[in-house]
Design a protein around this motif. Structure first.
Motif, PDB file in Angstrom:
ATOM      1  N   LYS A   1      -7.173  -1.343   2.663  1.00 58.10           N
ATOM      2  CA  LYS A   1      -6.371  -1.947   1.596  1.00 58.10           C
ATOM      3  C   LYS A   1      -5.324  -2.889   2.181  1.00 58.10           C
ATOM      4  O   LYS A   1      -5.081  -3.977   1.642  1.00 58.10           O
ATOM      5  CB  LYS A   1      -5.703  -0.865   0.736  1.00 58.10           C
ATOM      6  CG  LYS A   1      -6.646  -0.203  -0.240  1.00 58.10           C
ATOM      7  CD  LYS A   1      -5.920   0.446  -1.413  1.00 58.10           C
ATOM      8  CE  LYS A   1      -5.241   1.710  -1.051  1.00 58.10           C
ATOM      9  NZ  LYS A   1      -4.693   2.418  -2.244  1.00 58.10           N
ATOM     10  N   THR A   2      -4.708  -2.477   3.278  1.00 49.49           N
ATOM     11  CA  THR A   2      -3.684  -3.328   3.904  1.00 49.49           C
ATOM     12  C   THR A   2      -4.277  -4.646   4.357  1.00 49.49           C
ATOM     13  O   THR A   2      -3.735  -5.727   4.076  1.00 49.49           O
ATOM     14  CB  THR A   2      -3.036  -2.603   5.100  1.00 49.49           C
ATOM     15  OG1 THR A   2      -2.393  -1.410   4.640  1.00 49.49           O
ATOM     16  CG2 THR A   2      -2.008  -3.492   5.772  1.00 49.49           C
TER      17      THR A   2
ATOM     18  N   ILE B   1      -6.083   3.319   3.770  1.00 47.23           N
ATOM     19  CA  ILE B   1      -4.824   2.589   3.932  1.00 47.23           C
ATOM     20  C   ILE B   1      -5.037   1.313   4.749  1.00 47.23           C
ATOM     21  O   ILE B   1      -4.523   0.234   4.398  1.00 47.23           O
ATOM     22  CB  ILE B   1      -3.761   3.490   4.584  1.00 47.23           C
ATOM     23  CG1 ILE B   1      -3.345   4.589   3.597  1.00 47.23           C
ATOM     24  CG2 ILE B   1      -2.534   2.677   5.017  1.00 47.23           C
ATOM     25  CD1 ILE B   1      -2.468   5.670   4.199  1.00 47.23           C
TER      26      ILE B   1
ATOM     27  N   VAL C   1       0.831  -1.203   0.000  1.00 42.80           N
ATOM     28  CA  VAL C   1       0.000   0.000   0.000  1.00 42.80           C
ATOM     29  C   VAL C   1       0.869   1.259   0.000  1.00 42.80           C
ATOM     30  O   VAL C   1       0.595   2.223  -0.728  1.00 42.80           O
ATOM     31  CB  VAL C   1      -0.951  -0.005   1.219  1.00 42.80           C
ATOM     32  CG1 VAL C   1      -1.752   1.289   1.290  1.00 42.80           C
ATOM     33  CG2 VAL C   1      -1.893  -1.204   1.150  1.00 42.80           C
TER      34      VAL C   1
END
Length: 252
Positions: A126-127, A123, A71
């Motif tokens: 997505k991680t 973030i 990311v």
């Protein structure tokens, strides 16, 4: 298809160091013609980010650090260009102000509460999505991670085609918004889908179709709220595209 236009597009929407002379002959006003190269640029960005991520995770960093590396690599390779657009868009839209005031807030360089929350959630989600995909064999995971930026950059065309620029006057997004043809839009969407199918098969195809639908819906929402699109909403659409594609892979 022109190598000069590909390089010019890559220089504009990423921070990958490419010699300026390779883009000779391409004027800024012509950048809209480079939209069909967006999926290819996404493939390059995704390939680098996926390689670095798996290098970290497979060399002892583990899946969590590897996922975060992916990311952060995406953000680094684009100079945080799209994340900045996401933050500005959320600051404006969730301010509950008039259309004109929303656009003023989006131009403010300061980060607001809603923009900060959007960055954190984007973030984190997505991680953890990448963490959840990490049970796939390394080669398959590598292909899936390449596909997310491909899908997102392909879907951005849905926030450009037959759209209007929301602001009065010129802006960075003005070279794309409302400036591309139906042929360019269709070509971009098809190239993106083909790349994803080649890399991820039917699973990738379903995920990118979901991504196209969601990004189209998000772009329509932006248009209703702001009266059109801006460079910030294009960036927000890209980030939404990556997020949705990664999440869609978990259910297909």
């Amino acid at each position: 298809m022109s190598l000069n236009m590909l390089v010019a597009t890559m220089r504009f929407i990423t921070r990958i160091p490419v010699p300026e002379k390779w883009a000779d002959g391409v004027e800024f006003s012509q950048y809209g013609k480079g939209v069909p190269y967006f999926p290819i640029v996404g493939c390059i960005v995704g390939g680098i980010a996926a390689f670095v991520s798996l290098l970290v995770s497979q060399s002892g960093g583990g899946i969590y650090i590897g996922a975060l590396t992916y990311v952060l690599a995406l953000a680094f390779l684009t100079g945080g260009f799209h994340l900045d657009g996401l933050a500005d868009t959320c600051d404006g839209l969730f301010s509950a102000r008039s259309r004109e005031r929303m656009l003023e807030i989006m131009r403010d360089s300061r980060l607001g509460t809603h923009g900060g929350l959007a960055l954190v959630f984007c973030i984190l989600i997505k991680t953890f999505a990448v963490v959840s995909l990490s049970h796939y064999p390394v080669k398959e995971l590598f292909a899936l991670l390449i596909c997310a930026p491909v899908a997102a950059r392909s879907a951005m065309v849905l926030a450009m085609y037959r759209q209007r620029y929301a602001r009065a006057g010129e802006g960075m997004g003005n070279i794309y918004i409302g400036q591309i043809s139906g042929f360019q839009a269709a070509t971009t969407l098809i190239i993106g889908a083909l790349l994803v199918v080649l890399l991820a098969g039917s699973r990738g195809l379903i995920a990118i179709l979901v991504t196209y639908c969601v990004v189209y819906g998000v772009a329509s929402f932006f248009r209703r709220q702001l009266g059109g699109q801006t460079g910030d909403t294009l960036g927000a659409s890209e980030e939404v595209g990556e997020l949705v594609f990664l999440l869609a892979l978990l259910w297909v």
